[in-house]
Design a protein around this motif. Sequence first.
Motif, PDB file in Angstrom:
ATOM      1  N   TYR A 139       0.341  -1.050  -0.234  1.00 47.97           N
ATOM      2  CA  TYR A 139      -0.135   0.141   0.087  1.00 47.97           C
ATOM      3  C   TYR A 139       0.994   1.206  -0.435  1.00 47.97           C
ATOM      4  N   ILE A 140       0.556   2.171  -0.731  1.00 46.22           N
ATOM      5  CA  ILE A 140       1.365   3.333  -0.876  1.00 46.22           C
ATOM      6  C   ILE A 140       0.360   4.167  -1.305  1.00 46.22           C
ATOM      7  N   GLU A 141       0.038   5.480  -0.171  1.00 48.81           N
ATOM      8  CA  GLU A 141      -0.572   6.576  -0.176  1.00 48.81           C
ATOM      9  C   GLU A 141       0.599   7.833  -0.822  1.00 48.81           C
ATOM     10  N   SER A 142      -0.279   8.538  -1.616  1.00 50.19           N
ATOM     11  CA  SER A 142       0.936   9.949  -1.971  1.00 50.19           C
ATOM     12  C   SER A 142      -0.228  11.286  -2.193  1.00 50.19           C
ATOM     13  N   LEU A 168      -0.885  -2.704  -4.555  1.00 47.52           N
ATOM     14  CA  LEU A 168      -0.497  -3.747  -5.518  1.00 47.52           C
ATOM     15  C   LEU A 168       0.275  -4.613  -4.640  1.00 47.52           C
ATOM     16  N   SER A 169      -0.522  -6.050  -5.828  1.00 49.24           N
ATOM     17  CA  SER A 169      -0.094  -7.186  -5.075  1.00 49.24           C
ATOM     18  C   SER A 169       0.928  -8.081  -5.243  1.00 49.24           C
ATOM     19  N   LEU A 177      -5.547  -1.822  -6.682  1.00 50.70           N
ATOM     20  CA  LEU A 177      -6.555  -1.315  -6.731  1.00 50.70           C
ATOM     21  C   LEU A 177      -6.081   0.123  -6.781  1.00 50.70           C
ATOM     22  N   LEU A 178      -6.497   0.929  -7.339  1.00 48.76           N
ATOM     23  CA  LEU A 178      -5.935   2.351  -7.777  1.00 48.76           C
ATOM     24  C   LEU A 178      -7.168   3.616  -7.048  1.00 48.76           C
ATOM     25  N   ARG A 179      -7.332   4.551  -5.966  1.00 47.55           N
ATOM     26  CA  ARG A 179      -8.263   5.429  -5.757  1.00 47.55           C
ATOM     27  C   ARG A 179      -7.013   6.767  -5.644  1.00 47.55           C
TER      28      ARG A 179
END
Length: 364
Positions: A139-142, A168-169, A177-179
């Motif tokens: 999981y990456i939040e930016s 990203l698996s 998933l992209l949000r």
Amino acid sequence: MNFTSRRRTHHRSEETEGPGLTALLPPPSVPGLDPDRELLLKEALLREAAVAEPRGGLAPRAARPRRRLVRVMVPAVACALAVGGVVVVNLADAPGRGTTAAPGDRTPGTSEAAQLLDRIALAAAGEKQPTVRDDQFVYIESKVAFAGQSAGGGEVTMPPAHTRQVWLSADGSRPGLLREEGEPDSSLGDDAPVYDLDRRGATPRPRTAHKKAASISDPTHKYVASLPTDPDALLKLIRDETRGQGQDPDQRAFTAIGDLLAETWAPPQVGAALYKAAAKIPGVTVIDAATDAAGREGVAVARTAHGQQTQWVFDRTTYAFLGERTVLTESGDAGPAGTVVGTSAVLTRAAVDRTGETSAPTTA
């Protein structure tokens, strides 16, 4: 971070190049178009697409992770077919136009950049990172913002930075998933429809796509973790895997490394190798002060090509990677030199068990 919108990134990408290439294509079925003429038109398309971006304009940004697109597979001499406004075309390498200094550049001495990247690599090698299981998601939040330009041209406008979250698996076996704030969620994976075109004028025939192997341009965490930790071997692999992506080899390599830094979670030794590999790329410079999309100020490592400078921003004390910034280095239709056309800031990286989960974050 070559501009434009990461949707976008991220190129060069199917999303950003597709609409422009579609406008250049002849219709799929044209009465009286003999095979020789058809082949000439296709070759003309490839030559047109390979022409360098006008100076001072906006270069396409790679979309990574890519949105779900319709892919088109056509016989070698068949006319190209545009489906949903997207055409996939492989282009030969275009020679670079050299580098141009940007405002804020220190002396163009590569040794200074190499010394800074060596310190950054040392810090990266000492980072503590939890083990990411194959059945987990990275999981990456930016925060990101990319300038936009109207269809009629003119100077770009920069919107406020917005939140971007991606899951990203780790081994690529499950959809990610992209949000992005203000946009519908996008499933990430290889489940996009694929169409075959048997002959000119035929109806596209859907088929099941074979899962693509992970690569530098489309990595999984498992793939990144397996990358060589020898900088020379790593740089060679990056150059080989990004061949034919429409830039000069040095800028391709620099962009690819930047994409890996921005939206993967490389193990410490691989991260260190990425920085050491970047130090071997000609034309890399140091920027004394640069700011990421979250307003954090730091020192930057940069490279200039095709009228734009890509900057990787690092914390001055810890040398942690903060984010990226792209600045015009030549005045043109998009705006004067020094105009910021893309910016990002990595806020959180974590290993989670399912898409949508943001608990127990590990900040980069």
